[in-house]
Scaffold this active site. Structure first.
Site, PDB file in Angstrom:
ATOM      1  N   ARG A  43       0.838  -1.206   0.000  1.00  0.00           N
ATOM      2  CA  ARG A  43       0.000   0.000   0.000  1.00  0.00           C
ATOM      3  C   ARG A  43       0.871   1.253   0.000  1.00  0.00           C
ATOM      4  O   ARG A  43       0.551   2.245  -0.670  1.00  0.00           O
ATOM      5  CB  ARG A  43      -0.947  -0.005   1.202  1.00  0.00           C
ATOM      6  CG  ARG A  43      -1.956   1.144   1.160  1.00  0.00           C
ATOM      7  CD  ARG A  43      -3.017   1.018   2.219  1.00  0.00           C
ATOM      8  NE  ARG A  43      -2.445   1.125   3.555  1.00  0.00           N
ATOM      9  CZ  ARG A  43      -3.117   0.902   4.679  1.00  0.00           C
ATOM     10  NH1 ARG A  43      -4.384   0.530   4.631  1.00  0.00           N
ATOM     11  NH2 ARG A  43      -2.534   1.027   5.856  1.00  0.00           N
ATOM     12  N   LYS A  87      -2.760   6.928   0.919  1.00  0.00           N
ATOM     13  CA  LYS A  87      -2.662   7.256   2.350  1.00  0.00           C
ATOM     14  C   LYS A  87      -1.830   8.529   2.501  1.00  0.00           C
ATOM     15  O   LYS A  87      -0.644   8.506   2.835  1.00  0.00           O
ATOM     16  CB  LYS A  87      -2.055   6.066   3.120  1.00  0.00           C
ATOM     17  CG  LYS A  87      -2.449   6.034   4.576  1.00  0.00           C
ATOM     18  CD  LYS A  87      -2.310   4.653   5.156  1.00  0.00           C
ATOM     19  CE  LYS A  87      -2.387   4.617   6.670  1.00  0.00           C
ATOM     20  NZ  LYS A  87      -3.576   5.195   7.267  1.00  0.00           N
ATOM     21  N   HIS A 142       4.844  25.800  -5.268  1.00  0.00           N
ATOM     22  CA  HIS A 142       3.934  24.683  -5.522  1.00  0.00           C
ATOM     23  C   HIS A 142       4.581  23.656  -6.452  1.00  0.00           C
ATOM     24  O   HIS A 142       4.458  22.462  -6.257  1.00  0.00           O
ATOM     25  CB  HIS A 142       2.615  25.169  -6.143  1.00  0.00           C
ATOM     26  CG  HIS A 142       1.699  25.816  -5.156  1.00  0.00           C
ATOM     27  ND1 HIS A 142       1.972  27.019  -4.561  1.00  0.00           N
ATOM     28  CD2 HIS A 142       0.513  25.422  -4.645  1.00  0.00           C
ATOM     29  CE1 HIS A 142       1.001  27.338  -3.730  1.00  0.00           C
ATOM     30  NE2 HIS A 142       0.091  26.378  -3.761  1.00  0.00           N
ATOM     31  N   ARG A 189       9.609  27.892  -0.819  1.00  0.00           N
ATOM     32  CA  ARG A 189       8.219  27.471  -0.982  1.00  0.00           C
ATOM     33  C   ARG A 189       7.781  27.702  -2.413  1.00  0.00           C
ATOM     34  O   ARG A 189       7.783  28.843  -2.888  1.00  0.00           O
ATOM     35  CB  ARG A 189       7.292  28.244  -0.038  1.00  0.00           C
ATOM     36  CG  ARG A 189       5.843  27.809  -0.187  1.00  0.00           C
ATOM     37  CD  ARG A 189       4.898  28.566   0.722  1.00  0.00           C
ATOM     38  NE  ARG A 189       3.522  28.063   0.556  1.00  0.00           N
ATOM     39  CZ  ARG A 189       2.672  28.498  -0.374  1.00  0.00           C
ATOM     40  NH1 ARG A 189       3.029  29.459  -1.207  1.00  0.00           N
ATOM     41  NH2 ARG A 189       1.457  27.980  -0.468  1.00  0.00           N
TER      42      ARG A 189
HETATM   43  N1  PDD Z   1      -5.484   4.828   9.690  1.00  0.00           N
HETATM   44  N2  PDD Z   1      -9.469   4.429   6.583  1.00  0.00           N
HETATM   45  C1  PDD Z   1      -8.732   5.485   6.952  1.00  0.00           C
HETATM   46  C2  PDD Z   1      -9.125   6.838   6.479  1.00  0.00           C
HETATM   47  C3  PDD Z   1      -7.603   5.314   7.784  1.00  0.00           C
HETATM   48  O1  PDD Z   1      -6.861   6.374   8.124  1.00  0.00           O
HETATM   49  C4  PDD Z   1      -7.274   3.996   8.247  1.00  0.00           C
HETATM   50  C5  PDD Z   1      -6.101   3.733   9.130  1.00  0.00           C
HETATM   51  C6  PDD Z   1      -8.093   2.922   7.846  1.00  0.00           C
HETATM   52  C7  PDD Z   1      -7.804   1.505   8.266  1.00  0.00           C
HETATM   53  O2  PDD Z   1      -6.699   0.974   7.581  1.00  0.00           O
HETATM   54  P1  PDD Z   1      -5.774  -0.150   8.241  1.00  0.00           P
HETATM   55  O3  PDD Z   1      -6.667  -1.282   8.638  1.00  0.00           O
HETATM   56  O4  PDD Z   1      -4.842  -0.519   7.164  1.00  0.00           O
HETATM   57  O5  PDD Z   1      -5.094   0.462   9.439  1.00  0.00           O
HETATM   58  C8  PDD Z   1      -9.161   3.177   6.997  1.00  0.00           C
HETATM   59  C9  PDD Z   1      -4.290   4.721  10.503  1.00  0.00           C
HETATM   60  C10 PDD Z   1      -4.352   3.685  11.581  1.00  0.00           C
HETATM   61  C11 PDD Z   1      -3.928   6.123  10.995  1.00  0.00           C
HETATM   62  O6  PDD Z   1      -4.164   7.059  10.240  1.00  0.00           O
HETATM   63  O7  PDD Z   1      -3.387   6.260  12.085  1.00  0.00           O
END
Ligand code: PDD
Length: 284
Positions: free
Chosen positions: A51, A146, A99, A97
């Site tokens: 991921r 993420k 963009h 800075r």
């Molecule tokens: N967050 N959805 C969102 C928006 C998240 O931020 C997370 C996890 C999950 C669950 O994903 P996983 O099972 O892979 O942890 C779903 C982490 C824990 C955080 O931001 O601290």
């Protein structure tokens, strides 16, 4: 014992410094992972690294690190127990800075550890059910990445707290997506339902494991759209994440869910999850 990793070095947290021109700081131009380690061993580590690679590729940040080596060494230096590792990779700093960015920037890599409990030892009684609110999903349309741009997530969680709840669930176009930092599940007549994977939700590693366990143990599940009404009349609602495991939600917007307490399918899934972890960690 609080050793962190920063750009190739392991050092005490208070000595770790990042430039004020770092793009992670200025623009939230960075991605992250949160990875549980139990007794020093990464839990579903490869899935987390896959991921991470997906997030880095999607935002075009250079990715040339030996992640496993870095993380395992960091965990060992912090005592090798039960820890969740936070890993952040920013696009780096150009000393100004702007963009626009240059592909030659060296990413900033930061990692630190926080103690967590191991689910199978802590047991079912350690889980505190939650109250949640539902709120408009004002995030961007690439929630599968993420990214550290978490302002909407932070604000809705605070709103939940202001309203006496502990979690906020997002709704976009009348469909529930996920929680502020967790995936969403509901149970109706013994069947588990969860929103399907798309760019509107994060592909949670815990979510994936729950579906794997359901499949293996012949518990029916469906990945479907869920609307607000379906949520309110569910027999059970849960949320899941790597740091919190699987947690029942017993109230949404002041409406009691089911009997207003953790339900039997959650209990079953909790045991399966705890058992899976225990076997993996102890070999028993
Ligand atoms: N967050 N959805 C969102 C928006 C998240 O931020 C997370 C996890 C999950 C669950 O994903 P996983 O099972 O892979 O942890 C779903 C982490 C824990 C955080 O931001 O601290």
């Amino acid at each position: 014992m609080n050793t962190v990793y920063l750009n190739g070095e392991f050092l005490p947290a208070e000595e770790a410094k990042v430039s004020v021109f770092d793009r992670g700081f200025l623009f939230g131009d960075s991605v992250y992972e949160v990875i549980p380690f139990y007794q020093g061993v990464g839990f579903r580590l490869q899935a987390h690294l896959d991921r991470l690679n997906h997030s880095l590729r999607a935002v075009r940040i250079k990715n040339e690190q030996h992640w496993e080596e870095i993380l395992e060494s960091l965990v060992a230096r912090n005592g090798g127990g039960n820890l969740s590792v936070y890993l952040q990779v920013t696009r780096g700093s150009a000393g100004k800075r702007s963009h626009a960015y240059d592909d030659s920037l060296e990413p900033t890599v930061f990692a630190c550890c926080t103690p967590i409990k191991d689910v199978w030892k802590a047991g079912v009684d350690s889980v505190v059910p939650l109250k949640a609110i539902v709120t408009e999903d004002l995030r961007w349309h690439r929630c599968d990445i993420k990214s550290t741009c978490l302002l909407p997530n932070i604000l809705v969680l605070q709103q939940a707290k202001d309203e006496g709840a502990q979690e906020a669930l997002f709704s976009r176009n009348d469909k529930l997506t996920e929680g502020s930092a967790c995936n969403l599940f509901l149970v109706k007549r013994g069947v588990i339902y969860t929103p399907k994977r798309s760019s509107e939700i994060l592909g949670g590693i815990t979510r994936e494991l729950i579906l794997e366990l359901a499949d293996k143990h012949a518990i029916q599940f469906q990945e479907v759209d869920i609307d607000y009404q379906q949520l309110l009349v569910a027999d059970e609602v849960w949320v899941s994440s790597s740091t919190r495991g699987i947690v029942p939600v017993i109230e949404v917007d002041g409406h009691k869910i089911g009997k207003g307490q953790s339900g039997p399918v959650w209990h079953k899934m909790f045991e399966l999850f705890a058992d899976f972890q225990r076997k993996l960690m102890t070999g028993l």
